[in-house]
Design a protein around this motif. Sequence first.
Motif, PDB file in Angstrom:
ATOM      1  N   TYR A   1      51.127  35.383  40.146  1.00  0.00           N
ATOM      2  CA  TYR A   1      50.751  35.686  38.763  1.00  0.00           C
ATOM      3  C   TYR A   1      52.010  36.209  38.107  1.00  0.00           C
ATOM      4  O   TYR A   1      52.565  37.214  38.551  1.00  0.00           O
ATOM      5  N   ARG A   2      52.440  35.575  37.066  1.00  0.00           N
ATOM      6  CA  ARG A   2      53.752  35.862  36.475  1.00  0.00           C
ATOM      7  C   ARG A   2      54.781  35.885  37.611  1.00  0.00           C
ATOM      8  O   ARG A   2      54.896  34.895  38.311  1.00  0.00           O
TER       9      ARG A   2
ATOM     10  N   ARG B   1      54.653  37.875  40.226  1.00  0.00           N
ATOM     11  CA  ARG B   1      54.140  38.595  41.395  1.00  0.00           C
ATOM     12  C   ARG B   1      53.489  37.635  42.378  1.00  0.00           C
ATOM     13  O   ARG B   1      52.498  36.996  42.078  1.00  0.00           O
TER      14      ARG B   1
ATOM     15  N   VAL C   1      51.183  36.497  45.083  1.00  0.00           N
ATOM     16  CA  VAL C   1      49.941  37.035  45.653  1.00  0.00           C
ATOM     17  C   VAL C   1      49.428  36.200  46.833  1.00  0.00           C
ATOM     18  O   VAL C   1      48.542  36.648  47.560  1.00  0.00           O
TER      19      VAL C   1
ATOM     20  N   PRO D   1      41.585  43.299  52.551  1.00  0.00           N
ATOM     21  CA  PRO D   1      41.444  44.459  51.665  1.00  0.00           C
ATOM     22  C   PRO D   1      41.391  44.032  50.195  1.00  0.00           C
ATOM     23  O   PRO D   1      41.748  42.894  49.872  1.00  0.00           O
ATOM     24  N   ASN D   2      40.996  44.933  49.330  1.00  0.00           N
ATOM     25  CA  ASN D   2      41.012  44.650  47.888  1.00  0.00           C
ATOM     26  C   ASN D   2      42.417  44.225  47.481  1.00  0.00           C
ATOM     27  O   ASN D   2      43.402  44.833  47.912  1.00  0.00           O
ATOM     28  N   GLY D   3      42.479  43.181  46.686  1.00  0.00           N
ATOM     29  CA  GLY D   3      43.782  42.736  46.197  1.00  0.00           C
ATOM     30  C   GLY D   3      44.558  41.878  47.181  1.00  0.00           C
ATOM     31  O   GLY D   3      45.702  41.516  46.939  1.00  0.00           O
ATOM     32  N   ALA D   4      43.934  41.507  48.314  1.00  0.00           N
ATOM     33  CA  ALA D   4      44.635  40.724  49.338  1.00  0.00           C
ATOM     34  C   ALA D   4      44.934  39.296  48.873  1.00  0.00           C
ATOM     35  O   ALA D   4      45.842  38.654  49.389  1.00  0.00           O
ATOM     36  N   GLY D   5      44.146  38.806  47.907  1.00  0.00           N
ATOM     37  CA  GLY D   5      44.340  37.438  47.427  1.00  0.00           C
ATOM     38  C   GLY D   5      43.175  36.513  47.720  1.00  0.00           C
ATOM     39  O   GLY D   5      43.286  35.298  47.540  1.00  0.00           O
ATOM     40  N   LYS D   6      42.036  37.066  48.127  1.00  0.00           N
ATOM     41  CA  LYS D   6      40.885  36.228  48.512  1.00  0.00           C
ATOM     42  C   LYS D   6      40.368  35.387  47.334  1.00  0.00           C
ATOM     43  O   LYS D   6      40.181  34.181  47.455  1.00  0.00           O
ATOM     44  N   THR D   7      40.151  36.071  46.213  1.00  0.00           N
ATOM     45  CA  THR D   7      39.627  35.337  45.051  1.00  0.00           C
ATOM     46  C   THR D   7      40.653  34.312  44.573  1.00  0.00           C
ATOM     47  O   THR D   7      40.298  33.182  44.217  1.00  0.00           O
ATOM     48  N   SER D   8      41.916  34.693  44.594  1.00  0.00           N
ATOM     49  CA  SER D   8      42.955  33.739  44.160  1.00  0.00           C
ATOM     50  C   SER D   8      42.948  32.510  45.061  1.00  0.00           C
ATOM     51  O   SER D   8      43.047  31.369  44.571  1.00  0.00           O
TER      52      SER D   8
ATOM     53  N   HIS E   1      33.274  41.708  52.236  1.00  0.00           N
ATOM     54  CA  HIS E   1      33.757  42.960  52.824  1.00  0.00           C
ATOM     55  C   HIS E   1      32.753  43.454  53.861  1.00  0.00           C
ATOM     56  O   HIS E   1      32.882  44.561  54.358  1.00  0.00           O
TER      57      HIS E   1
HETATM   58  N1  LIG Z   1      44.683  37.111  36.293  1.00  0.00           N
HETATM   59  C1  LIG Z   1      45.523  37.897  36.975  1.00  0.00           C
HETATM   60  N2  LIG Z   1      46.719  38.259  36.452  1.00  0.00           N
HETATM   61  C2  LIG Z   1      47.587  39.044  37.133  1.00  0.00           C
HETATM   62  N3  LIG Z   1      47.338  39.530  38.379  1.00  0.00           N
HETATM   63  C3  LIG Z   1      46.158  39.216  38.956  1.00  0.00           C
HETATM   64  C4  LIG Z   1      45.188  38.386  38.290  1.00  0.00           C
HETATM   65  N4  LIG Z   1      44.113  38.254  39.108  1.00  0.00           N
HETATM   66  C5  LIG Z   1      44.389  38.958  40.233  1.00  0.00           C
HETATM   67  N5  LIG Z   1      45.612  39.525  40.145  1.00  0.00           N
HETATM   68  C6  LIG Z   1      46.281  40.330  41.190  1.00  0.00           C
HETATM   69  O1  LIG Z   1      46.502  39.469  42.306  1.00  0.00           O
HETATM   70  C7  LIG Z   1      46.277  40.162  43.524  1.00  0.00           C
HETATM   71  C8  LIG Z   1      45.222  39.414  44.343  1.00  0.00           C
HETATM   72  O2  LIG Z   1      43.985  39.483  43.647  1.00  0.00           O
HETATM   73  P1  LIG Z   1      42.655  38.810  44.188  1.00  0.00           P
HETATM   74  O3  LIG Z   1      41.595  39.054  43.149  1.00  0.00           O
HETATM   75  O4  LIG Z   1      42.935  37.414  44.580  1.00  0.00           O
HETATM   76  O5  LIG Z   1      42.357  39.693  45.481  1.00  0.00           O
HETATM   77  P2  LIG Z   1      41.011  39.870  46.305  1.00  0.00           P
HETATM   78  O6  LIG Z   1      41.410  39.827  47.737  1.00  0.00           O
HETATM   79  O7  LIG Z   1      40.003  38.876  45.839  1.00  0.00           O
HETATM   80  O8  LIG Z   1      40.540  41.330  45.937  1.00  0.00           O
HETATM   81  P3  LIG Z   1      39.034  41.956  45.886  1.00  0.00           P
HETATM   82  O9  LIG Z   1      38.593  42.121  47.309  1.00  0.00           O
HETATM   83  O10 LIG Z   1      39.281  43.257  45.213  1.00  0.00           O
HETATM   84  O11 LIG Z   1      38.187  41.013  45.082  1.00  0.00           O
HETATM   85  C9  LIG Z   1      45.844  41.570  43.145  1.00  0.00           C
HETATM   86  O12 LIG Z   1      46.968  42.399  43.215  1.00  0.00           O
HETATM   87  C10 LIG Z   1      45.395  41.433  41.712  1.00  0.00           C
HETATM   88  O13 LIG Z   1      45.604  42.629  40.989  1.00  0.00           O
END
Ligand SMILES: Nc1ncnc2c1ncn2[C@@H]1O[C@H](COP(=O)(O)OP(=O)(O)OP(=O)(O)O)[C@@H](O)[C@H]1O
Length: 326
Positions: free
Chosen positions: A16-17, A19, A21, A40-47, A194
């Motif tokens: 993202y930009r 960063r 992930v 963990p939260n923010g690991a990148g699962k949703t991405s 989780h």
């Molecule tokens: N649209 C976005 N723009 C910038 N950064 C983002 C965006 N979406 C997610 N991030 C960042 O990318 C990283 C991975 O996010 P992601 O949502 O994929 O994690 P996750 O594992 O699904 O977390 P969670 O368990 O909290 O849902 C995090 O640091 C998040 O803050």
Amino acid sequence: MTPDPAATVRDLAFSYRNRRVLDRVDLVFARGETVALLGPNGAGKTSLMRLLAGRLVPERGSVRVAGGDPGRSSAVRRAIAWVPQEVALYPRLTVRENLEVFARLLGLPRAARAPAVARALTRTGLDDVASRLVGVLSGGYQRRANIAAALLGEPALVLLDEPTQGVDQAARAAIHAVLERLPETGAALLVATHDFAEAERLAGRVLVLQDGRIRLDGRLADLLARLRAGPPEHEVALAEAAGPAAAAALRQAGFHPASPLVWQTDRRAGDTVAGGRDGAALLAHLRRHGVPVREIRVREPGLDVLYRDVTAGEPPADLRPVEAVA
Ligand SMILES: Nc1ncnc2c1ncn2[C@@H]1O[C@H](COP(=O)(O)OP(=O)(O)OP(=O)(O)O)[C@@H](O)[C@H]1O
């Protein structure tokens, strides 16, 4: 002949930009397998799931689902079911009407819509509520209706983002019953969660993602068998919450609190338990320090322990850290 995989990810990176992930992610999903995605939260699962769904474009590497690129082909995107956490249905339409709308939006030919709606209702156990307005259904039924909508296109890959978060036990069990049967359709299921019990119940394979890298990728049964081949862990149930001195004695013996009244060893810390794995010596140690022990139990380590080891950077010695392959 082995059928083509449901999805393949090769050397995937995404930022993202500026960063990063996700980095160096390599995965193959076979048809009919259920894979739990932990991290963990923010690991990148949703991405990762959004990349698999063709909703984000890889910075490097490739994603293929059912043999095509979901970022480029709408036909390929139709082979992917994305079930987000939030319910995306029309509350003032019935369940059936919602599914009819989504079947049309999906571009299913007119003659195929009614059978697809009927199949999706049956697969999600919603026949009895098909004529109810979505808005009056409980959260658990709404989640199932969300899943039903995602199944209309006979997907090769079903992506579920925390499918039972925030629903009660009965609804959770009902959703699990639906998900357990989906692989019969030949779809691969990727379930971000989780909830370790959920992962253990549904998944044959487990992925752990941390800081954008796959830290562990293995068959759940193998991982648990190896973990359980080691010495047992202990769990101490307390009669009352531990005071500072008792808490210090418990920590010294390798325990951490799972709740105020239940303390657990884990596989690594367990090696430092006073008296080793000997429950009697452990009990003597704890009593000496005034720990209000009600009961000491032997605990079979589960996915929670494995996850803790992996995310703490200490995967079990015989497990290959996945980045070593890259
Ligand atoms: N649209 C976005 N723009 C910038 N950064 C983002 C965006 N979406 C997610 N991030 C960042 O990318 C990283 C991975 O996010 P992601 O949502 O994929 O994690 P996750 O594992 O699904 O977390 P969670 O368990 O909290 O849902 C995090 O640091 C998040 O803050």
